[in-house]
Design an enzyme around this catalytic site. Structure first.
Site, PDB file in Angstrom:
ATOM      1  N   TYR A 119       1.047  -1.484   0.140  1.00 53.29           N
ATOM      2  CA  TYR A 119      -0.388   0.458  -0.064  1.00 53.29           C
ATOM      3  C   TYR A 119       1.432   1.371  -0.209  1.00 53.29           C
ATOM      4  O   TYR A 119       1.972   1.376   0.743  1.00 53.29           O
ATOM      5  CB  TYR A 119      -0.748   0.203   0.975  1.00 53.29           C
ATOM      6  CG  TYR A 119      -1.915   1.616   1.402  1.00 53.29           C
ATOM      7  CD1 TYR A 119      -2.921   1.195   0.864  1.00 53.29           C
ATOM      8  CD2 TYR A 119      -0.994   2.548   1.527  1.00 53.29           C
ATOM      9  CE1 TYR A 119      -4.263   2.453   0.749  1.00 53.29           C
ATOM     10  CE2 TYR A 119      -2.259   3.805   1.727  1.00 53.29           C
ATOM     11  CZ  TYR A 119      -3.111   3.993   1.424  1.00 53.29           C
ATOM     12  OH  TYR A 119      -4.208   4.727   1.432  1.00 53.29           O
ATOM     13  N   GLU A 207      -3.258   7.846  -4.714  1.00 50.86           N
ATOM     14  CA  GLU A 207      -3.619   6.276  -3.485  1.00 50.86           C
ATOM     15  C   GLU A 207      -3.085   5.104  -4.551  1.00 50.86           C
ATOM     16  O   GLU A 207      -3.988   5.164  -5.467  1.00 50.86           O
ATOM     17  CB  GLU A 207      -4.877   5.782  -2.763  1.00 50.86           C
ATOM     18  CG  GLU A 207      -4.565   5.022  -1.785  1.00 50.86           C
ATOM     19  CD  GLU A 207      -5.892   4.068  -1.287  1.00 50.86           C
ATOM     20  OE1 GLU A 207      -7.085   3.642  -2.071  1.00 50.86           O
ATOM     21  OE2 GLU A 207      -5.717   4.683  -0.203  1.00 50.86           O
TER      22      GLU A 207
END
Ligand code: ADP
Ligand code: MG
Length: 398
Positions: A119, A207
């Site tokens: 992530y 993101e």
């Protein structure tokens, strides 16, 4: 403003980030040609909606099948049949709300050999007042669960905006992601690429979840979510072109055309206010007295009667609105002007729900007089408490 995954990947590609090849399509007829442009043996059919959680999402319509909004396809026929199942149907994810979102476009992407899913995001960290990387080795579709149960596995690395991504920042980021060897070299380069894209395009948020390490140890951006600072969009006509109005609330679009800030919410009371602070206070007090706001429309500091009337009509378009609270502080904007606008709108829209008006500030007496003498069914309020109680009572009684 948000954009689609395939658009975000195109932006990142311009900056040199490693992304897979892919083709966006708008109808099932285009699926075969799209699959032909990619090498296989694995294709991924990805719903393009402005919401995350697509992989674990579910389609409402039975014809779309049981699988989620991101599907692996092992043949061209698979690509075609999945595209036909998904397009035009409604995908519900934990981010769309129960109504879901219609899938109007798909991204057919080259499949990757995934070794690990990481992530990585970039945002403006309010605590430090600086941009920051947020990183975790536990990327992929369960990141919410990681944030909830093992938040220590998510690390924040702030970036001094004057120095940018220094060697030290890039190295700490690679440590946080657990990268070694070739993957680490890619990570160092990627940290600078992402930061450059983030700052040059005035993003609010970028993101990448997952960022993957492939079997060949190279990194790839497998998913990308991007949102841009609306106040800086005028500097980026190329980004503005990417706006997809079908993803936005129709009322929010109309509001933006009038330069009004309209936010749709879930409750029953429509709120017309001026200033974000007053909007928050108004919503808080509505909740305090036991109801929920259906929306709020911020008319800003310098509205005229037409703008107030436009705001009113936008609020009225939401069928969930069972009552309206107008809560305005007349500073630059005078209370009598607001009162005129409200009355004009009440007449034009044949208002059928209770309306409570609380005015304070410049020309407040004149404003109250206009409302009192209008002969229309408007409930005046003296202060914020009084106003909230009156509108909640009116909505509950209705
Ligand atoms: P979302 O976050 O909306 O669920 P993603 O784009 O992250 O959508 O896709 C969900 C999952 O699907 C990823 O975590 C990954 O495991 C898999 N996936 C997505 N794109 C690809 C791809 N090109 N190749 C292989 N697997 C993929
Ligand atoms: Mg994702």
């Amino acid at each position: 403003m948000n954009i689609h995954e395939h658009q975000a990947k195109a932006v990142l590609k311009e900056f040199g980030a490693p992304v897979a090849d892919g083709v966006a399509i708008f109808s099932a007829d285009e699926a075969a040609a799209a699959a032909d442009k990619l090498p296989g043996p694995l294709w991924v059919v990805k719903s393009q909606i402005h919401a995350g959680g697509r992989g674990k999402g579910k389609f409402k319509e039975a014809e779309a099948g049981e699988k989620g909004g991101v599907r692996l396809a092992f043949s061209k026929e698979d690509v075609i049949s999945n595209a036909a199942q998904m397009l035009g149907n409604t995908l519900v994810t934990h981010q769309t709300g129960p109504a879901g979102k219609q899938v109007n476009r798909l991204y057919i992407e080259d499949g990757a050999d995934i070794k690990t899913e990481l992530y990585l995001s970039l945002l403006v960290d309010r605590a430090s007042g600086q941009p920051a990387f947020v990183a975790s080795t536990e990327g992929g579709m369960d990141i919410e669960e990681v944030a909830e149960s093992t938040p220590e596995k998510i690390l924040t690395i702030t970036i001094d905006p004057v120095a940018g991504v220094t060697d030290a920042v890039a190295e700490s980021l690679c440590d946080a992601l657990g990268l070694e060897g070739t993957a680490r070299e890619d990570g160092i380069a990627l940290s600078r690429i992402l930061y450059k894209a983030f700052t040059e395009k005035d993003m609010d948020m970028l993101e990448v979840n997952p960022l993957i390490v492939m079997e060949n140890e190279r990194l790839r951006v497998l998913d990308a979510k991007m949102s841009f600072d609306g106040n800086a969009l005028f500097r980026h006509p190329d980004i503005m072109e990417l706006r997809d109005k079908t993803e936005e609330d129709e009322k929010e679009i109309e509001a933006s055309e009038w330069d009004l800030a309209y936010i749709a919410l879930e409750g029953t009371i429509g709120c017309m206010v001026n200033g974000a602070g007053l909007a928050m206070a108004t919503m808080d007090i509505i909740k305090l007295y036991g109801e929920e706001p259906a929306n709020f429309c911020d008319v800003g500091g310098g509205a005229n009667a037409e703008k107030v009337a436009a705001a009113f009509k936008i609020i009225m378009k939401d069928p969930a609105v069972k009552g309206i609270l107008v809560n305005i502080f007349g500073g630059i904007m005078k209370c009598d002007v607001i009162a005129e606008g409200v009355l004009q709108a009440v007449k034009e829209t044949n208002l059928a729900v209770p309306l409570v008006v609380r005015l304070e500030g410049t020309n407040v007496e004149k404003g109250k007089e206009i409302i009192a003498n209008s002969g229309l069914n408007v409930i005046p309020a003296n202060d914020l408490d009084d106003a909230a109680q009156k509108i909640v009572a009116a909505v509950k009684g209705a």
